[in-house]
Design an enzyme around this catalytic site. Structure first.
Site, mmCIF file in Angstrom:
data_model
loop_
_atom_site.group_PDB
_atom_site.id
_atom_site.type_symbol
_atom_site.label_atom_id
_atom_site.label_comp_id
_atom_site.label_asym_id
_atom_site.label_seq_id
_atom_site.Cartn_x
_atom_site.Cartn_y
_atom_site.Cartn_z
ATOM 1 C CG ASP A 1 -2.283 0.448 1.033
ATOM 2 O OD1 ASP A 1 -2.591 0.819 -0.102
ATOM 3 O OD2 ASP A 1 -3.075 0.439 1.989
ATOM 4 N N PRO B 1 -2.581 9.885 8.309
ATOM 5 C CG PRO B 1 -0.339 10.302 8.914
ATOM 6 C CD PRO B 1 -1.681 9.951 9.496
ATOM 7 C CE LYS C 1 -9.965 10.676 5.238
ATOM 8 N NZ LYS C 1 -8.941 10.262 4.210
ATOM 9 C CD GLU D 1 -7.104 10.618 0.253
ATOM 10 O OE1 GLU D 1 -7.053 10.473 1.487
ATOM 11 O OE2 GLU D 1 -7.183 11.730 -0.299
ATOM 12 C CD GLU E 1 2.755 14.633 13.997
ATOM 13 O OE1 GLU E 1 3.305 15.522 13.280
ATOM 14 O OE2 GLU E 1 2.810 13.420 13.744
ATOM 15 C CG LEU E 2 -0.359 20.235 11.838
ATOM 16 C CD1 LEU E 2 -0.681 21.719 11.842
ATOM 17 C CD2 LEU E 2 -1.377 19.467 11.025
ATOM 18 C CB CYS F 1 5.775 13.878 10.920
ATOM 19 S SG CYS F 1 5.658 12.519 12.079
ATOM 20 C CD GLU G 1 6.662 17.964 6.542
ATOM 21 O OE1 GLU G 1 5.505 18.312 6.266
ATOM 22 O OE2 GLU G 1 6.948 17.269 7.530
HETATM 23 O O1 TXE Z 1 -1.491 15.098 3.370
HETATM 24 P P1 TXE Z 1 -2.881 15.524 3.954
HETATM 25 P P2 TXE Z 1 -0.959 15.052 1.862
HETATM 26 C C1 TXE Z 1 2.858 16.602 4.934
HETATM 27 C C2 TXE Z 1 3.968 16.351 3.941
HETATM 28 C C3 TXE Z 1 3.243 16.113 2.681
HETATM 29 C C4 TXE Z 1 2.122 17.109 2.813
HETATM 30 C C5 TXE Z 1 0.907 16.842 1.979
HETATM 31 O O2 TXE Z 1 4.781 17.485 3.824
HETATM 32 O O3 TXE Z 1 4.026 16.365 1.557
HETATM 33 O O4 TXE Z 1 1.761 17.036 4.172
HETATM 34 O O5 TXE Z 1 0.536 15.494 2.101
HETATM 35 C C6 TXE Z 1 -6.977 13.972 4.936
HETATM 36 N N1 TXE Z 1 -10.477 17.704 5.448
HETATM 37 N N2 TXE Z 1 2.475 15.418 5.670
HETATM 38 O O6 TXE Z 1 -1.637 16.051 1.018
HETATM 39 O O7 TXE Z 1 -3.799 16.065 2.946
HETATM 40 C C7 TXE Z 1 -6.356 12.976 3.982
HETATM 41 O O8 TXE Z 1 -7.351 12.240 3.316
HETATM 42 C C8 TXE Z 1 -10.192 16.673 6.256
HETATM 43 C C9 TXE Z 1 2.951 15.340 7.021
HETATM 44 O O9 TXE Z 1 -1.012 13.649 1.427
HETATM 45 O O10 TXE Z 1 -2.597 16.363 5.139
HETATM 46 C C10 TXE Z 1 -5.503 12.155 4.938
HETATM 47 O O11 TXE Z 1 -6.309 11.198 5.598
HETATM 48 N N3 TXE Z 1 -9.241 15.764 5.988
HETATM 49 C C11 TXE Z 1 2.287 14.284 7.798
HETATM 50 C C12 TXE Z 1 -5.025 13.202 5.939
HETATM 51 O O12 TXE Z 1 -5.898 14.316 5.784
HETATM 52 C C13 TXE Z 1 -8.534 15.904 4.860
HETATM 53 C C14 TXE Z 1 1.907 13.047 7.098
HETATM 54 C C15 TXE Z 1 -3.591 13.663 5.741
HETATM 55 O O13 TXE Z 1 -3.439 14.074 4.410
HETATM 56 C C16 TXE Z 1 -8.780 16.971 3.965
HETATM 57 C C17 TXE Z 1 1.409 13.291 5.762
HETATM 58 C C18 TXE Z 1 -9.795 17.904 4.303
HETATM 59 N N4 TXE Z 1 -10.093 18.947 3.537
HETATM 60 C C19 TXE Z 1 1.743 14.438 5.093
HETATM 61 N N5 TXE Z 1 -7.912 16.878 2.939
HETATM 62 C C20 TXE Z 1 2.816 14.053 9.159
HETATM 63 N N6 TXE Z 1 2.547 14.970 10.077
HETATM 64 O O14 TXE Z 1 3.414 13.030 9.427
HETATM 65 C C21 TXE Z 1 -7.149 15.787 3.167
HETATM 66 N N7 TXE Z 1 -7.519 15.184 4.319
#
Ligand code: TXE
Length: 502
Positions: A105, A162, A187, A190, A262-263, A296, A397
């Site tokens: 996955d 994530p 959730k 995806e 946690e961002l 992260c 990042e």
């Molecule tokens: O993550 P998203 P993305 C950082 C990393 C990466 C960037 C973008 O820099 O390049 O974020 O990654 C859900 N309302 N991290 O776009 O969108 C989404 O479906 C509610 C750091 O892939 O933040 C998933 O389940 N939820 C990080 C979750 O948010 C929403 C790990 C995280 O995805 C949404 C991942 C919305 N409007 C990325 N849109 C860490 N802190 O470890 C999306 N999601």
């Protein structure tokens, strides 16, 4: 190449037939599915339910009903502990199947997926033990009253997780919430939903009552946004990117409901001149290249004392070149593929921008399209030197296997550079000097500091950030703060004194 065979238990979870809601596998209301891609080959090998607001509403309703019914929220904490322990056991029993699914996955090497699954069982075991250790307080207060301060489960918890550590970071969220007696709607990303959908089924078999642990898959824009803005979700916990985190927080602000975020970060890893060089170089490589740098707390900004800069860079490049970037199911693989084509493009764009701004590409970059790199989303371990604090690569990042190297000449400068970021998740310090290490622990603005170490995040201690890295904590007893509320009971031990008696 020795490819890990398909484990017997994997087939059961390979093609999910629906979300897990109210103790049942439920097909999505809209009937839509999303393709599941193997990041290392681009092959679509499964489909997951594409949940929408209707599915989320169904799950939240089930969570609320189970919470109100008290089958879990008012169960003996020791019972909750036993069930979480049984779930840990089942995850250990299914470890090979879950690791295989996680690798397919997410694209991470099978050895690292196995570590994720073991870590997941450890998280559950820790919170199994903690379930009976959640204490309130009592105190005598004026007027001969007994004050009882109860810790109660916070209610219905929404969790959005994530794709980088799908089950492991998922467990950081759902294990403490279940430990506290909450009902959960989770959730997953995806891009990587298989192991969390599997975990919800295993939880039912382990004895988590129907409606207590629901998993709804779907996109962020549809299922994620619906969960974040659902008025009956008492607590929302999110791990993901800053842009999405801000959207989630806006939705929660409109509802006036608490949120844990946690961002991610732009974590400094500082090597002082007195450090053990061999260990520091190994730690710098592990800090950035583990999990393809999709981490992260990745040590993405290496800060090195000028006196040892060239030696450290040479050692790091040698390390980067030696990492075996192989198909992730290959037992020899030490680095797999990036999670998606879009993410690989983003990582490549960051590296191009860094070079345009004056950084030197010393090794790595996008993998040549040949052999096992022909399909899928591959990026080689990359070292960028001459990165200045004014460069974008120093601040943004990248979330891939890309480390930037910047020189410093004094302790003051090292700490100033380390703190020159909007993030504050983690930091590493390599030094033999106790005073220097202590000074760093005091002055680095981050939620986590490793001394002569990088990356381990044991469940016993809290994990989370300051500044734009978020707030609230996963792990440790501190996660209990997120998933419980305080209720004060004031119990009079004296006759009621009538205020109006005169
Ligand atoms: O993550 P998203 P993305 C950082 C990393 C990466 C960037 C973008 O820099 O390049 O974020 O990654 C859900 N309302 N991290 O776009 O969108 C989404 O479906 C509610 C750091 O892939 O933040 C998933 O389940 N939820 C990080 C979750 O948010 C929403 C790990 C995280 O995805 C949404 C991942 C919305 N409007 C990325 N849109 C860490 N802190 O470890 C999306 N999601």
């Amino acid at each position: 190449m020795t490819t890990a065979p398909v484990p017997p238990g994997a087939a059961r979870f390979l093609r999910p037939r629906g979300h897990v809601i109210d103790g049942r596998v439920v097909p999505p209301i809209g009937g839509d599915t999303l393709p599941v891609e193997d990041p290392s080959t681009g092959e679509i090998f499964s489909h997951i339910p594409a949940g929408d607001a209707g599915d989320v509403a169904h799950a939240v309703q089930a969570a609320r009903a189970s919470f109100n019914a008290g089958t879990w929220s008012r169960a003996d904490p020791a019972h909750r502990g036993r069930v979480l322990w049984a779930l840990a056991r089942s995850i250990r029993d299914q470890a090979e199947a879950l690791a295989w699914l996680e690798t397919r996955d997410s694209g991470k090497p099978i050895a690292e997926a196995r570590a994720d699954i073991t870590g997941t069982a450890e998280i559950l075991e820790y919170y199994a033990g903690l379930a009976s250790q959640i204490f309130g307080q009592t105190t005598r207060v004026p007027g001969n009253n007994l004050g009882m301060v109860l810790r109660e489960p916070a209610g219905v918890v929404g969790q959005i997780t994530p794709w980088n550590f799908p089950l492991y970071v998922g467990a950081w969220k759902f294990a403490p919430a279940l430990c506290c007696g909450c009902s959960v709607v989770l959730k997953p990303s995806e891009l990587t939903s298989l192991t969390l959908l599997a975990a919800a089924e295993l939880a039912l078999a382990a004895g988590v009552p129907p409606g207590v642990f629901n998993v709804v898959s779907g996109t962020g824009a549809s299922a994620g946004a619906a969960l974040a803005s659902h008025p009956d979700v008492d607590i929302l916990a999110f791990t993901g990117g800053v842009v999405t985190g801000r959207k989630v927080l806006h939705a929660r602000a409109d509802l006036l409901r608490p949120t844990q975020l946690e961002l991610g970060g732009k974590s400094p890893n500082i090597i002082f001149a007195d450090a053990d060089r061999v260990q520091a170089i190994a730690g710098a490589a592990f800090g950035i290249f583990y999990n393809q740098g999709e981490n992260c707390n990745a040590g993405s900004r290496l800060l090195v004392h000028a006196d040892i800069h060239d030696e450290v860079v040479a050692g790091l490049i040698a390390r980067a070149r030696a990492i075996r970037v192989l198909p992730p199911l290959d037992e020899q693989s030490q680095m797999g593929a990036l999670v998606s084509a879009a993410h690989a493009r983003k990582v490549a764009g960051h590296v191009e921008a860094a070079i345009a701004e004056g950084a030197s590409l010393r090794c790595g970059g996008p993998a040549p399209r040949q052999g096992h790199f022909e399909r899928g989303h591959w990026f080689l371990p990359t070292v960028l030197t001459d990165v200045a604090p004014t460069h974008r690569a120093f601040h943004e990042e990248i979330f891939g296997p890309v480390i930037t190297v910047t020189k410093f000449s004094s302790d003051d400068e090292a700490i100033e550079l380390a703190n020159a970021t909007e993030f504050g998740l983690a930091a590493g310090v390599w030094t033999a000097d106790v005073k220097r290490a202590l000074r760093c622990t005091q002055e680095l603005r981050s939620g986590y500091v490793w001394i002569n170490n990088y990356n381990p995040t044991p469940v016993e201690v809290p994990f989370g950030g300051v500044k734009s890295s978020g707030f609230g904590r996963d792990c440790g007893p501190q996660a209990v703060d997120t998933y419980t509320t305080w209720k004060t009971v004031l119990w009079s031990l004296a006759p009621f004194e009538d205020w109006y008696k005169h």
